[in-house]
Design a protein around this motif. Structure first.
Motif, short mmCIF file in Angstrom:
data_model
loop_
_atom_site.label_atom_id
_atom_site.label_comp_id
_atom_site.label_asym_id
_atom_site.label_seq_id
_atom_site.Cartn_x
_atom_site.Cartn_y
_atom_site.Cartn_z
N LEU A 1 15.12 26.90 -23.30
CA LEU A 1 13.76 26.43 -23.04
C LEU A 1 13.70 24.91 -22.96
CD1 LEU A 1 10.72 26.98 -22.72
CD2 LEU A 1 10.55 26.90 -25.22
N ILE A 2 14.35 24.22 -23.89
CA ILE A 2 14.23 22.76 -23.92
C ILE A 2 15.02 22.10 -22.80
CG2 ILE A 2 13.84 22.76 -26.41
CD1 ILE A 2 16.70 21.90 -26.81
N LEU A 3 15.90 22.84 -22.14
CA LEU A 3 16.66 22.28 -21.03
C LEU A 3 15.96 22.47 -19.69
CD1 LEU A 3 20.36 23.13 -21.95
CD2 LEU A 3 19.19 20.95 -22.14
N GLU A 4 14.81 23.15 -19.73
CA GLU A 4 14.05 23.29 -18.48
C GLU A 4 13.52 21.94 -18.03
OE1 GLU A 4 11.03 26.18 -19.09
OE2 GLU A 4 12.42 27.87 -19.30
N GLU A 5 13.32 21.80 -16.75
CA GLU A 5 12.91 20.50 -16.21
C GLU A 5 11.52 20.10 -16.70
OE1 GLU A 5 13.26 20.36 -12.01
OE2 GLU A 5 15.42 20.76 -12.00
N GLU A 6 10.61 21.04 -16.77
CA GLU A 6 9.24 20.73 -17.19
C GLU A 6 9.03 21.19 -18.63
OE1 GLU A 6 7.02 19.01 -15.56
OE2 GLU A 6 8.30 18.78 -13.79
N ILE B 1 6.49 21.85 -29.73
CA ILE B 1 6.08 21.70 -31.14
C ILE B 1 5.82 23.06 -31.77
CG2 ILE B 1 3.59 21.46 -30.78
CD1 ILE B 1 5.68 19.35 -33.18
N SER B 2 5.28 23.99 -31.01
CA SER B 2 5.07 25.35 -31.55
C SER B 2 6.40 26.04 -31.78
CB SER B 2 4.19 26.17 -30.60
OG SER B 2 4.82 26.36 -29.36
N LEU B 3 7.37 25.79 -30.89
CA LEU B 3 8.71 26.37 -31.05
C LEU B 3 9.38 25.81 -32.31
CD1 LEU B 3 11.13 28.03 -30.12
CD2 LEU B 3 11.74 26.16 -28.58
N LEU B 4 9.24 24.51 -32.55
CA LEU B 4 9.83 23.91 -33.75
C LEU B 4 9.22 24.52 -35.01
CD1 LEU B 4 11.64 21.79 -35.09
CD2 LEU B 4 9.76 20.16 -34.87
N CYS B 5 7.90 24.65 -35.03
CA CYS B 5 7.23 25.22 -36.22
C CYS B 5 7.64 26.67 -36.42
CB CYS B 5 5.72 25.12 -36.06
SG CYS B 5 5.08 23.43 -36.06
N ALA B 6 7.67 27.45 -35.33
CA ALA B 6 8.04 28.86 -35.45
C ALA B 6 9.48 29.03 -35.91
CB ALA B 6 7.83 29.56 -34.10
N ILE C 1 17.16 24.13 -34.66
CA ILE C 1 16.05 23.27 -35.10
C ILE C 1 16.32 21.82 -34.71
CG2 ILE C 1 14.88 22.35 -37.14
CD1 ILE C 1 15.31 25.15 -38.41
N GLY C 2 17.55 21.36 -34.90
CA GLY C 2 17.90 20.00 -34.52
C GLY C 2 17.76 19.78 -33.02
N ALA C 3 18.14 20.78 -32.22
CA ALA C 3 18.01 20.65 -30.77
C ALA C 3 16.55 20.56 -30.35
CB ALA C 3 18.69 21.84 -30.09
N ILE C 4 15.69 21.38 -30.96
CA ILE C 4 14.26 21.34 -30.63
C ILE C 4 13.66 20.00 -31.03
CG2 ILE C 4 12.03 22.43 -31.04
CD1 ILE C 4 13.66 25.01 -31.76
N ALA C 5 14.03 19.50 -32.22
CA ALA C 5 13.56 18.18 -32.65
C ALA C 5 14.03 17.10 -31.68
CB ALA C 5 14.05 17.88 -34.06
#
Length: 564
Positions: A294-299, A306-311, A335-339
């Motif tokens: 998800l975080i590697l998507e262009e948009e 932030i919701s993904l990090l909390c979840a 978690i580190g990747a999302i942050a």
């Protein structure tokens, strides 16, 4: 005879090709079971998922009930073993390594193997490295038990199994070696270092043979970070240190609140937490693959990240704190990747360039892992090997050092593994005396100049003592009588008696404690420490089969060697 000589060789903390060979054999056994473990849960996942660890293809209801179904499987395994062998994972291995030389109870391993298969197949936010470490340690120590090897060598074989487990899980042989030394053993010793390296190589080679040559995160684009980013990297490390502190505090809080609940209640609550998080944020399920995709998507959308990090935080803290069997490293990397993705949004606004998501995700993994486990070197090498990018080293070191210092020095955060052990009252830190003596098997200091005589009259005993050579010990065998068990007593000269007051030698008999041939000098020392004299007799398998003695003076000489 050859096996006896091997045991004597392994009782000494010295480099030996025999120990290296045993480490390789143990690592091979461990790698086989770890590969079977991985194939098992991945095969189950592919029955109802399009790709391994990708739960976004399921409907909301399917994501909610999948963890519940998996929990029923975990509880079934626990029920078969009587709910008594639920401790598992890396903290438990550390505890057993420090208190039982790495010997892992068989039923704990059964729980870990099958319970973790259900947990990983059911979408829980856990890693596969925890079960791999546990399984690797258990498989490698089988050799020591099978051939009655000294327990100090069992400790080394346990470390070899851990290295094989990490290496086989992530294909990171160098990081596996450093992880063992920095996190598990917490010391660097040459006689253990070489066998651990060989075991790590075996784990990596067998992973290559089954799954092919790959690196877990080699799909990340090459870094484009220049020196203008370094102030931001320092700030990022500080924020990761705070996040790691929050993660560790949250985990211990969940353990504290739920410690008196029955395992069934805890695991069902964990399933509800995971199901709820998966219902709202499907990328929070599994180890971390969906989140990283998800975080590697262009948009990237800020609210979604932030919701993904909390979840992901809530799910990981909840399921691991409540006792779902699994590892902490995998979700910590997620978690580190999302942050890192969140940080890249901020940095992208400043530089007017949104290309940094992958770069900061990798750096976030390194910083979060270092701050959570208090293992900066292991974190650095893990990320370099996972991404197969050597140019990652310098920026990762900036993030890791700032995250580690913030977490450990300013926020007083410690390794989550050690905090778990302390909270559960599981010892992991032997005294300095034990730490030294556990490195030597009793066979290394065995004395074989002795003679055993039957319990006899005092006059006859005096004659025997006179005739014995000066360097030979006399042991009196006292058979069992009435309520008295069989005993062996050491003849010692009594310096407190005046020689003119006795016609024969002034002596006394002191009872000798029994010590198994697998034991270390630590057990011998504590059997004699109250008397501070005498000796233990060493037996092999049968307490009546004496193979030698170890005197207290020998042990004291080792402890005071080199003292001024």
């Amino acid at each position: 005879m050859a096996l006896a000589n091997l045991r004597i060789k392994l009782a000494k903390p010295e480099p030996s090709w025999q120990l290296c060979l045993l480490g390789v054999i143990g690592a091979t056994i461990a790698a086989i079971f770890i590969i079977l473990f991985r194939l098992a849960f991945e095969s189950i996942q592919l029955i109802y998922l399009q790709n391994v660890d990708d739960y976004t293809s399921l409907t909301e209801i399917q994501r909610f009930i999948t963890p519940i179904i998996a929990t029923l499987g975990i509880l079934l395994v626990a029920w078969v073993t009587g709910f008594k062998y639920s401790r598992s994972g890396i903290p438990f291995v550390i505890h057993r390594l420090k208190t039982a030389y790495g010997a892992i109870p068989f039923l704990n391993t059964i729980n870990q193997f099958f319970g973790s298969i259900f947990a990983l197949a059911g979408g829980f936010s856990i890693g596969r490295e925890g079960p791999a470490v546990h399984i690797g340690a258990a498989c490698s120590t089988i050799l020591a038990k099978r051939f009655s090897l000294p327990q100090n060598s069992m400790r080394t074989l346990c470390a070899c199994g851990v290295a094989a487990g990490i290496s086989a899980s992530f294909n990171t042989p160098l990081a596996a070696v450093i992880f063992v030394m920095e996190v598990i053993l917490r010391e660097y010793k040459l006689h253990m270092f070489v066998p651990v390296i060989l075991a790590s190589i075996v784990g990596s080679l067998m992973t290559h043979a089954v799954f092919g040559s790959y690196h877990e995160y080699e799909f990340f684009a090459y870094l484009v970070i220049d020196y203008a980013h370094y102030p931001w990297l320092i700030l990022f490390g500080v924020l990761l240190g705070c996040l790691a502190k929050l993660f560790n505090v949250g985990m211990l809080a969940v353990i504290r609140v739920s410690q008196h609940q029955h395992m069934t209640v805890r695991l069902l609550v964990a399933a509800l937490i995971m199901g709820t998080m998966g219902y709202w944020v499907p990328e929070s399920m599994g180890s971390s693959v969906s989140a990283i995709d998800l975080i590697l998507e262009e948009e990237m959308v800020f609210t979604l990240i932030i919701s993904l990090l909390c979840a992901k935080m809530i799910a990981t803290i909840g399921v691991l704190g409540l006792g779902i069997p699994g590892g902490i490293i995998g979700p910590t990397l997620g978690i580190g990747a999302i942050a890192g993705a969140l940080m890249s949004l901020l940095v992208g606004i400043f530089f007017n360039d949104m290309r940094f998501a992958g770069d900061y995700a990798l750096l976030g993994m390194a910083g979060m892992l270092a701050a959570t486990l208090n293992a900066p070197l292991a974190a650095l090498l893990t990320i370099i090997e996972l991404a197969d990018q050597l140019q990652l080293a310098l920026p990762a070191m900036v993030v890791i050092t700032s995250a580690y210092l913030t977490s450990s020095q300013f926020l007083k955060n410690r390794s989550i593994f050690l905090q778990q052990l302390e909270f559960q009252n599981l010892s992991y830190q032997p005294s300095p005396v034990e730490n030294i003596l556990q490195k030597y098997g009793v066979l290394a200091y065995l004395e074989d100049k002795y003679q055993i005589i039957k319990d006899t009259e005092e006059a006859n005993l005096s004659e025997i003592i006179r005739a014995a050579p000066g360097d030979e010990q006399i042991i009196v065998h006292c058979p069992a009588e009435d309520d008295e068990p069989e005993q062996f007593k050491l003849v010692q000269y009594d310096l407190n008696q005046h020689p003119l007051e006795h016609e024969g030698p002034a002596y006394r008999l002191s009872t000798m404690p029994a010590v198994d041939s697998q034991a270390t000098l630590s057990e011998a020392y504590f059997a004699l420490v109250e008397m501070r004299q005498g000796a233990v007799y060493v037996y092999h398998k049968d307490p009546a089969n004496i193979i030698g003695i170890v005197s207290f003076n020998k042990i004291r000489g080792l402890l005071t060697k080199g003292a001024i």
